[in-house]
Design a protein around this motif. Structure first.
Motif, PDB file in Angstrom:
ATOM      1  N   GLY A  58      11.279  -4.732   6.160  1.00 26.99           N
ATOM      2  CA  GLY A  58      11.104  -6.034   5.597  1.00 26.99           C
ATOM      3  C   GLY A  58      12.661  -6.857   5.309  1.00 26.99           C
ATOM      4  O   GLY A  58      12.926  -7.896   6.726  1.00 26.99           O
ATOM      5  N   ALA A  59      13.199  -6.306   4.613  1.00 25.77           N
ATOM      6  CA  ALA A  59      14.754  -7.122   4.413  1.00 25.77           C
ATOM      7  C   ALA A  59      15.625  -6.790   5.714  1.00 25.77           C
ATOM      8  O   ALA A  59      16.489  -7.352   6.255  1.00 25.77           O
ATOM      9  CB  ALA A  59      15.242  -5.741   3.539  1.00 25.77           C
ATOM     10  N   ASP A  60      15.267  -5.613   6.649  1.00 28.99           N
ATOM     11  CA  ASP A  60      16.296  -5.543   7.920  1.00 28.99           C
ATOM     12  C   ASP A  60      15.936  -7.027   9.016  1.00 28.99           C
ATOM     13  O   ASP A  60      16.608  -7.330   9.773  1.00 28.99           O
ATOM     14  CB  ASP A  60      16.094  -4.258   8.356  1.00 28.99           C
ATOM     15  N   GLU A  61      14.806  -7.725   8.734  1.00 34.66           N
ATOM     16  CA  GLU A  61      14.003  -8.168  10.040  1.00 34.66           C
ATOM     17  C   GLU A  61      14.485  -9.138   9.389  1.00 34.66           C
ATOM     18  O   GLU A  61      15.105 -10.653   9.945  1.00 34.66           O
ATOM     19  CB  GLU A  61      13.234  -7.736  10.427  1.00 34.66           C
ATOM     20  N   ASP A  62      14.754  -9.016   8.179  1.00 32.54           N
ATOM     21  CA  ASP A  62      15.314 -10.910   7.174  1.00 32.54           C
ATOM     22  C   ASP A  62      16.669 -10.878   7.579  1.00 32.54           C
ATOM     23  O   ASP A  62      16.975 -12.104   8.139  1.00 32.54           O
ATOM     24  CB  ASP A  62      14.783 -10.227   6.015  1.00 32.54           C
ATOM     25  N   LYS A  63      17.591  -9.824   7.528  1.00 32.02           N
ATOM     26  CA  LYS A  63      18.587  -9.962   7.204  1.00 32.02           C
ATOM     27  C   LYS A  63      19.256 -10.517   9.437  1.00 32.02           C
ATOM     28  O   LYS A  63      20.208 -11.267   9.553  1.00 32.02           O
ATOM     29  CB  LYS A  63      19.645  -8.488   7.375  1.00 32.02           C
ATOM     30  N   ALA A 250      14.856   7.689   7.508  1.00 34.60           N
ATOM     31  CA  ALA A 250      16.078   6.303   8.086  1.00 34.60           C
ATOM     32  C   ALA A 250      15.939   5.327   7.350  1.00 34.60           C
ATOM     33  O   ALA A 250      16.439   4.386   7.511  1.00 34.60           O
ATOM     34  CB  ALA A 250      15.890   6.345   9.438  1.00 34.60           C
ATOM     35  N   LEU A 251      14.390   4.730   7.333  1.00 37.62           N
ATOM     36  CA  LEU A 251      14.565   3.897   6.182  1.00 37.62           C
ATOM     37  C   LEU A 251      14.175   4.022   4.571  1.00 37.62           C
ATOM     38  O   LEU A 251      14.019   3.912   3.618  1.00 37.62           O
ATOM     39  CB  LEU A 251      13.122   3.106   6.613  1.00 37.62           C
ATOM     40  N   ASP A 252      14.648   5.160   3.822  1.00 34.48           N
ATOM     41  CA  ASP A 252      15.095   5.233   2.278  1.00 34.48           C
ATOM     42  C   ASP A 252      16.357   4.220   2.279  1.00 34.48           C
ATOM     43  O   ASP A 252      17.603   4.653   3.075  1.00 34.48           O
ATOM     44  CB  ASP A 252      15.419   6.856   2.577  1.00 34.48           C
ATOM     45  N   GLY A 253      16.233   3.993   0.669  1.00 34.10           N
ATOM     46  CA  GLY A 253      17.468   3.767   0.764  1.00 34.10           C
ATOM     47  C   GLY A 253      17.560   1.678   0.621  1.00 34.10           C
ATOM     48  O   GLY A 253      16.182   1.536   1.720  1.00 34.10           O
ATOM     49  N   PRO A 254      18.266   1.147   0.030  1.00 33.95           N
ATOM     50  CA  PRO A 254      18.300  -0.092   0.627  1.00 33.95           C
ATOM     51  C   PRO A 254      18.388  -0.640   2.092  1.00 33.95           C
ATOM     52  O   PRO A 254      19.185   0.464   2.635  1.00 33.95           O
ATOM     53  CB  PRO A 254      19.329  -0.877  -0.135  1.00 33.95           C
ATOM     54  N   SER A 255      18.308  -1.544   2.576  1.00 28.92           N
ATOM     55  CA  SER A 255      19.070  -2.499   3.846  1.00 28.92           C
ATOM     56  C   SER A 255      20.456  -2.652   4.000  1.00 28.92           C
ATOM     57  O   SER A 255      21.378  -3.110   2.704  1.00 28.92           O
ATOM     58  CB  SER A 255      18.001  -3.823   3.934  1.00 28.92           C
ATOM     59  N   THR A 256      21.005  -2.169   4.859  1.00 27.03           N
ATOM     60  CA  THR A 256      22.481  -2.888   4.729  1.00 27.03           C
ATOM     61  C   THR A 256      23.092  -3.831   4.983  1.00 27.03           C
ATOM     62  O   THR A 256      22.575  -4.728   5.480  1.00 27.03           O
ATOM     63  CB  THR A 256      22.977  -1.571   5.850  1.00 27.03           C
ATOM     64  N   PRO A 257      23.702  -4.365   3.832  1.00 27.58           N
ATOM     65  CA  PRO A 257      23.724  -5.742   4.916  1.00 27.58           C
ATOM     66  C   PRO A 257      24.519  -6.125   5.121  1.00 27.58           C
ATOM     67  O   PRO A 257      25.429  -5.878   5.696  1.00 27.58           O
ATOM     68  CB  PRO A 257      23.892  -6.271   2.699  1.00 27.58           C
ATOM     69  N   ALA A 258      25.262  -7.677   5.364  1.00 30.65           N
ATOM     70  CA  ALA A 258      26.323  -8.453   6.470  1.00 30.65           C
ATOM     71  C   ALA A 258      26.389  -9.687   5.507  1.00 30.65           C
ATOM     72  O   ALA A 258      25.729 -10.689   6.470  1.00 30.65           O
ATOM     73  CB  ALA A 258      25.032  -8.463   7.929  1.00 30.65           C
ATOM     74  N   PRO A 259      27.088  -9.707   4.884  1.00 26.80           N
ATOM     75  CA  PRO A 259      27.230 -10.475   4.108  1.00 26.80           C
ATOM     76  C   PRO A 259      28.382 -11.558   4.760  1.00 26.80           C
ATOM     77  O   PRO A 259      28.595 -12.889   4.248  1.00 26.80           O
ATOM     78  CB  PRO A 259      28.378 -10.400   3.584  1.00 26.80           C
ATOM     79  N   GLU A 260      29.168 -10.629   5.928  1.00 30.88           N
ATOM     80  CA  GLU A 260      30.292 -11.724   6.371  1.00 30.88           C
ATOM     81  C   GLU A 260      29.776 -12.287   7.576  1.00 30.88           C
ATOM     82  O   GLU A 260      29.928 -13.666   8.191  1.00 30.88           O
ATOM     83  CB  GLU A 260      31.183 -10.995   6.894  1.00 30.88           C
ATOM     84  N   PHE A 261      28.003 -11.936   7.364  1.00 31.57           N
ATOM     85  CA  PHE A 261      27.325 -12.926   9.013  1.00 31.57           C
ATOM     86  C   PHE A 261      26.287 -14.583   8.204  1.00 31.57           C
ATOM     87  O   PHE A 261      26.086 -14.526   8.579  1.00 31.57           O
ATOM     88  CB  PHE A 261      26.649 -11.598   9.920  1.00 31.57           C
ATOM     89  N   ALA A 262      25.385 -13.324   7.639  1.00 24.67           N
ATOM     90  CA  ALA A 262      24.553 -14.041   6.254  1.00 24.67           C
ATOM     91  C   ALA A 262      24.975 -15.037   5.967  1.00 24.67           C
ATOM     92  O   ALA A 262      26.408 -15.801   5.685  1.00 24.67           O
ATOM     93  CB  ALA A 262      24.123 -13.165   5.394  1.00 24.67           C
TER      94      ALA A 262
END
Length: 262
Positions: A58-63, A250-262
């Motif tokens: 879900g966090a990936d989709e939000d990203k 593949a989905l172990d751990g937190p979503s990879t952030p994209a702060p430069e785009f978010a």
């Protein structure tokens, strides 16, 4: 004559069509983020081990939704309303595929069967998403504006697909194989029809925005129906096969952030 590359280049180059394209994509990703968030919150106790992975999904989709909105902002554009006939998620729900939003809005735990349905539905829709992103990376992976976010989304979609394969194979090994295949087949046959209808609706909208001549619009519609014909005859089977992925966990751990785009 036109190609997939020239078609998408035309859409990207025009502010109005780009605005519509990103708005549709962002809306779909946001819906996926909400759905996965609710499913993670409602996972039955017997399957709580999946909750962090569903949360990550879900966090990936939000990203991804934020990435598409950020692409609009970089051009000084705002999201526009999504025409209902282009709402892939809503149309799938109307076909009875996946978990109904009404069920997800309740504060009642889901069942193990619900999770099986969710994973099977996701395996089908993530195949579609992964295929689309591979195409976009092929044509626009080096695009100065859209290339990096497209590559990031493609990587995430590959992870989502790997996760679905791995978890469904685990459930099949626990004795649910026949039911999984039934739900996968039902989901895939419904999805290819919805994808055809949404593709026709999106291209009709783009044609109006870009002023495509009737022969071009008709050729595109014929091509979309041709893809559906291929998928109906057997192409859908790629969406229901299960193989252990190279990317395990593949989905172990937190979503990879994209702060430069978010």
């Amino acid at each position: 004559m036109f190609s997939a590359r020239s078609l998408f280049q035309e859409i990207i180059d025009n502010d109005d069509s780009f605005q519509l394209f990103c708005s549709i994509a962002a809306s779909g990703e946001a819906q996926g983020g909400w759905e996965n968030g609710r499913i993670a919150a409602l996972v039955p106790e017997s399957m709580r081990v999946l909750a962090p992975k569903i949360t990550r999904h879900g966090a990936d989709e939000d990203k991804h939704g934020r990435l598409f909105i950020a692409l609009l902002k970089k051009r000084g554009l705002e999201p526009v309303p999504v025409p209902p006939e282009t709402d892939y998620t809503m149309l799938l729900e109307r076909k009875g595929i996946g978990l109904a939003h009404e069920k997800l809005r309740r504060d009642e735990p889901l069942t193990e069967q619900d999770i099986l349905v969710y994973l099977s539905h996701s395996r089908v829709t993530e195949q579609r998403a992964a295929d689309q992103m591979v195409m976009l990376v092929k044509y626009f992976g080096d695009h100065p504006e859209a290339g990096r976010p497209i590559r990031m989304i493609c990587h995430d979609e590959d992870n989502h697909l790997a996760y679905c394969h791995e978890e469904l194979l685990r459930l099949a090994g626990a004795g649910h194989g026949r039911e999984i295949q039934r739900v996968l087949r039902e989901s895939a046959l419904a999805e290819i029809g919805v994808y055809r209808d949404v593709s026709l609706a999106v291209m009709a909208q783009m044609g109006r925005v870009l002023g495509w001549p009737q022969p071009k619009a008709a050729a595109l519609a014929t091509g979309i129906r041709g893809v559906y014909g291929y998928e109906r005859l057997g192409g859908w089977r790629r969406m229901v096969s299960l193989t252990m992925p190279e990317r395990r966990g593949a989905l172990d751990g937190p979503s990879t952030p994209a702060p430069e785009f978010a």
